[in-house]
Design an enzyme around this catalytic site. Structure first.
Site, PDB file in Angstrom:
ATOM      1  N   ASP A 143       0.723 -11.332   3.058  1.00 19.24           N
ATOM      2  CA  ASP A 143      -0.269 -10.810   3.751  1.00 19.24           C
ATOM      3  C   ASP A 143      -0.643  -9.676   2.968  1.00 19.24           C
ATOM      4  O   ASP A 143      -0.115  -8.500   3.160  1.00 19.24           O
ATOM      5  CB  ASP A 143      -0.044 -10.477   5.059  1.00 19.24           C
ATOM      6  CG  ASP A 143      -1.417 -10.182   5.765  1.00 19.24           C
ATOM      7  OD1 ASP A 143      -2.449 -10.456   5.368  1.00 19.24           O
ATOM      8  OD2 ASP A 143      -1.249  -9.728   6.774  1.00 19.24           O
ATOM      9  N   ASP A 147       1.478  -7.926  10.346  1.00 16.53           N
ATOM     10  CA  ASP A 147       1.271  -8.240   8.821  1.00 16.53           C
ATOM     11  C   ASP A 147       2.772  -9.102   8.606  1.00 16.53           C
ATOM     12  O   ASP A 147       2.540  -9.948   7.735  1.00 16.53           O
ATOM     13  CB  ASP A 147       1.384  -7.056   8.148  1.00 16.53           C
ATOM     14  CG  ASP A 147       0.338  -6.127   8.549  1.00 16.53           C
ATOM     15  OD1 ASP A 147      -0.726  -6.096   8.054  1.00 16.53           O
ATOM     16  OD2 ASP A 147       0.580  -5.430   9.609  1.00 16.53           O
ATOM     17  N   GLU A 195      -2.793 -14.655   1.356  1.00 18.68           N
ATOM     18  CA  GLU A 195      -4.052 -14.980   2.111  1.00 18.68           C
ATOM     19  C   GLU A 195      -5.429 -14.822   1.003  1.00 18.68           C
ATOM     20  O   GLU A 195      -5.296 -13.753   0.205  1.00 18.68           O
ATOM     21  CB  GLU A 195      -4.229 -13.867   3.163  1.00 18.68           C
ATOM     22  CG  GLU A 195      -5.392 -13.955   4.171  1.00 18.68           C
ATOM     23  CD  GLU A 195      -4.996 -13.247   5.434  1.00 18.68           C
ATOM     24  OE1 GLU A 195      -4.215 -13.422   6.082  1.00 18.68           O
ATOM     25  OE2 GLU A 195      -6.068 -12.196   5.662  1.00 18.68           O
TER      26      GLU A 195
END
Lengths: 192, 192
Positions: B9, B143, B70
């Site tokens: 992420d 996260d 992501e």
């Protein structure tokens, strides 16, 4: 006594790269210029790898004292700006790995430094870059000229002692190029 | 016969990293999880270098078959999205250098895969990741949980044969994870 700057106009489709040697009296000479291109048909990882490999080669070959990169803004269209930012991240990390300082300049700073007006168009920048570097023909495409303009801008702003946008609030009051220049001058004095 | 996925992420301030082993029957186990953080007080080149170094270490240590990142969108605020995109560029290039395939998944794909709904909130994702991986406590910060969720999502979507968003139009009809899985299965069959 010159400062060597490698300028990069980042992008996935066309990444302009230019190396300029600038003397203390502002006289600038082109060392090399080129464009790394990748196709939108290729995967993102492949495109970023091509750019990473090219930047590594340029840094190894020309050993610049500073890397100057265009500061990325988001007024471009959404999908373009993501690619530009990803490419700039790869370029900045490559310099950081080698301990080469990185400085960011906005497009209007570059226009102002090279043409005298922050609102000049791309053609004016290319024309002035050709004149400043005493080239026989304008560098093409515009991304190549922009990379050279970035390098010139950085050296001129650093040399003049003007405030230069560095990569973050953690930087000291001296810009990386100013530091590089001060160190190079100190070295030259000692060598005399 | 498992697929090892490293999920990231991306972000400059907090970059979540998680490694998951997923079996053919969708059973997922956590191998490692962590967060690389850099301070906004540091320069951009320094921040990207910290992230690049961390990703290199994780890739070397855990040797994932696929990297899942992501997909960056620009609905975030302008200055944040630039840093996220720059960090993701560095992460993707690191995998590409090692020949590790890269796959991108949107936040809503991740939410849908893990919680069953593309509009779930962060807490729901963390709760389900904790349950899926049979952890004693939820991974913190969010996260870290997001990185694990990305890895799980990738393996599940790849394993189920669903269309997975890969890094570009140049990819073949098989996603990187599907390819990795097919190759690993072929190898396992030969070894029998």
């Amino acid at each position: 006594m010159t400062l060597r700057v490698l300028g990069v106009d980042p992008g996935l489709t066309r990444c302009g790269i230019g190396v300029v040697d600038v003397e203390r009296n502002r006289r600038a000479s082109m060392v090399a210029v080129g464009v790394v291109g990748t196709s939108p048909d290729e995967s993102l990882d492949r495109r970023l790898l091509v750019i990473a490999t090219a930047i590594d080669e340029w840094l190894d070959r020309y050993e610049p004292e500073v890397l100057a990169v265009e500061r990325v803004f988001s007024q471009l269209n959404v999908s373009t700006v993501m690619g530009v930012a990803q490419a700039s991240g790869v370029v900045i990390a490559a310099a950081a790995r080698r301990g080469i300082p990185v400085a960011l300049h906005t497009p209007s700073e570059v226009k102002a430094a090279v043409t005298g007006s922050g609102s000049s168009n791309k053609d004016a920048v290319t024309k002035l870059v050709t004149k400043i570097l005493r080239l026989d023909a304008p560098p093409r495409p515009a991304d190549a000229a922009d990379a050279l303009a970035l390098a010139i801008t950085h050296a001129w702003r650093a040399g003049s002692g003007a405030a230069v946008a560095t990569t973050g609030p953690g930087s000291s009051s001296l810009t990386p190029a100013q530091r590089a220049w001060a160190e190079a001058e100190a070295k030259a004095r000692r060598a005399r």
